[in-house]
Enzyme design. Sequence first.
Site, mmCIF file in Angstrom:
data_model
loop_
_atom_site.group_PDB
_atom_site.id
_atom_site.type_symbol
_atom_site.label_atom_id
_atom_site.label_comp_id
_atom_site.label_asym_id
_atom_site.label_seq_id
_atom_site.Cartn_x
_atom_site.Cartn_y
_atom_site.Cartn_z
ATOM 1 N N TYR A 54 8.454 85.976 -2.624
ATOM 2 C CA TYR A 54 7.488 87.046 -2.889
ATOM 3 C C TYR A 54 7.975 87.946 -4.016
ATOM 4 O O TYR A 54 9.134 88.360 -4.020
ATOM 5 C CB TYR A 54 7.280 87.913 -1.648
ATOM 6 N N HIS A 91 30.816 113.470 24.442
ATOM 7 C CA HIS A 91 30.748 112.435 23.411
ATOM 8 C C HIS A 91 31.004 113.094 22.065
ATOM 9 O O HIS A 91 30.458 114.153 21.765
ATOM 10 C CB HIS A 91 29.357 111.789 23.440
ATOM 11 N N ARG A 138 35.725 104.744 26.600
ATOM 12 C CA ARG A 138 34.452 103.995 26.518
ATOM 13 C C ARG A 138 34.446 103.153 25.240
ATOM 14 O O ARG A 138 34.285 103.672 24.132
ATOM 15 C CB ARG A 138 33.271 104.983 26.516
ATOM 16 N N CYS A 168 12.031 86.760 3.305
ATOM 17 C CA CYS A 168 10.699 86.710 3.919
ATOM 18 C C CYS A 168 10.824 87.000 5.417
ATOM 19 O O CYS A 168 11.916 87.211 5.932
ATOM 20 C CB CYS A 168 10.063 85.343 3.712
ATOM 21 N N MET A 169 9.692 86.982 6.126
ATOM 22 C CA MET A 169 9.717 87.308 7.550
ATOM 23 C C MET A 169 10.528 86.288 8.354
ATOM 24 O O MET A 169 11.315 86.652 9.212
ATOM 25 C CB MET A 169 8.284 87.376 8.091
ATOM 26 N N ASP A 170 10.333 85.017 8.054
ATOM 27 C CA ASP A 170 10.927 83.968 8.881
ATOM 28 C C ASP A 170 11.874 83.050 8.122
ATOM 29 O O ASP A 170 12.452 82.145 8.710
ATOM 30 C CB ASP A 170 9.820 83.084 9.484
ATOM 31 N N ARG A 180 23.221 116.522 21.665
ATOM 32 C CA ARG A 180 22.269 115.467 21.975
ATOM 33 C C ARG A 180 21.821 115.621 23.432
ATOM 34 O O ARG A 180 20.662 115.866 23.700
ATOM 35 C CB ARG A 180 22.918 114.090 21.741
ATOM 36 N N LYS A 214 25.428 98.632 26.473
ATOM 37 C CA LYS A 214 24.036 99.046 26.240
ATOM 38 C C LYS A 214 23.421 98.197 25.116
ATOM 39 O O LYS A 214 24.144 97.543 24.360
ATOM 40 C CB LYS A 214 24.003 100.534 25.881
HETATM 41 C C1 LIG Z 1 27.247 104.252 22.660
HETATM 42 C C2 LIG Z 1 28.199 105.158 23.313
HETATM 43 C C3 LIG Z 1 29.575 104.869 23.327
HETATM 44 C C4 LIG Z 1 30.187 103.741 22.534
HETATM 45 O O1 LIG Z 1 30.341 104.164 21.211
HETATM 46 P P1 LIG Z 1 31.089 103.270 20.104
HETATM 47 O O2 LIG Z 1 31.192 104.165 18.926
HETATM 48 O O3 LIG Z 1 30.231 102.094 19.856
HETATM 49 O O4 LIG Z 1 32.412 102.904 20.683
HETATM 50 C C5 LIG Z 1 30.396 105.687 24.062
HETATM 51 N N1 LIG Z 1 29.886 106.751 24.733
HETATM 52 C C6 LIG Z 1 28.586 107.077 24.714
HETATM 53 C C7 LIG Z 1 28.110 108.264 25.470
HETATM 54 C C8 LIG Z 1 27.694 106.301 23.995
HETATM 55 O O5 LIG Z 1 26.400 106.635 23.958
#
Ligand SMILES: *Cc1c(COP(=O)(O)O)cnc(C)c1O
Length: 428
Positions: free
Chosen positions: A314, A214, A270, A361-363, A185, A87
């Site tokens: 700045y 999760h 995951r 700075c920005m850039d 969540r 993601k």
């Molecule tokens: C982002 C996410 C993960 C990965 O989490 P990490 O802590 O980066 O390993 C796993 N499961 C779900 C549902 C997530 O949203």
Amino acid sequence: MLMAEIINGFTGFNRSVQNNPNVEFSHASEDEVPAEETPFDEEQLESIGVKDRRWSWVEVDRSAIQFNVMSTKRLLKPGTRLMAVVKADAYGHGAVEVARAATASGATFLGVATVDEGIQLRKAGLNQPILMLSQPPEEAVPLLLFYQIMPAIYTHEFAIAYAECADSHGLKAPYHLAVNTGMNRIGVRHDRVVEFLRQVSFHRALKLEGCFTHFATADSMETLDWERQMHRFWDAMAAIEQAGMNPGIVHCDNSASIYRYPKTHFDMVRLGIALYGYQPAPDTHRFVELRPAMSVHARITNVMAVPMSEGVSYGMNYRSPGSVKICTVPLGYCDGLTRLLSGKIDFAYQDRAVHQVGNICMDQCMFEVDLRTRAGHRTLDPQVGDEVLIAGPHPSVDCSIETMARRASTIEHEITIGFSHRMPRIYK
Ligand SMILES: *Cc1c(COP(=O)(O)O)cnc(C)c1O
């Protein structure tokens, strides 16, 4: 003469004319770039490489991604699947490249956060199962079905909309059930999963392919909350089986939980932050070796001897001690070098630590090179065009992304994602 008149006189810019709707404001034609008749060949212009257009870039080491997948896979029982969580453009590393590297070394599932992230992977030819880790708006259902992106489901309305759309096209509607065990969540409450499944299971197209939860505190040394979530999940899975249903692929471990709690690997883990090479908790280095894949590089665009006590950048809250050269590099907070870190980080220049100084700075931002001779140190002589390691692993200089994260009071995820796409990704 009033100051405004003087300024208008200098610039030829007259506000009263510009603001008068009756006066047609003619664009200064002599300032415009002529549309045709260029002496340059456009193809040749295209061939000027990204690193020659701006001297700052992000390198991503594919072999580090593969090393991290293999280090993790070694800790899993045979048959346990590994999902590469790609993601947020693979935490800023580039989703397609990371997905390819991860699947080439043993990941068999891909995790995304949005419909478009899933579509991007499909369009790039990745054909592994893709799980979207949340539930999109119902309007996006045809996209899920067409591109075969499995949603995480937790509302009846969505489940039915998804199933009906699938059914009307003669398709199945595979999904994973998101279970809320305490993170609060998303997800169906852990003690309502059977009730939820009974309410939607009348629909013939819906296919429960997996169940997951999760953890909110897998990285915490305090284990009580993790254990409560784990027991709730365990009980929910048992209840599904007792009700005569098959929960499919059961999964709950994120990076921290993979290494700290091997007993909950279940059917899949995951892998997120650890895929990119960062230790997900203070104690996980004891269980796994990981290699950071990302590094940020720049070349010096300006070198100056700034007289003693003159300010830099700045606000001028840094003053030159006189015995330094001030070097500029072309990246700033727009590129993800958060302004919060002004004066708080080091870069690696010719294997030496150099302090970033003045406000970022920005850039652009600046760093100092100490010119004083010290025993055992040769004096540096920075030149425009010299390469600097802005962030990433280095054998002797602490310019790691972990250090940046700590000094910005955040986590590595936010730092790597923060490196903007204005900086090209170079894959090694
Ligand atoms: C982002 C996410 C993960 C990965 O989490 P990490 O802590 O980066 O390993 C796993 N499961 C779900 C549902 C997530 O949203």
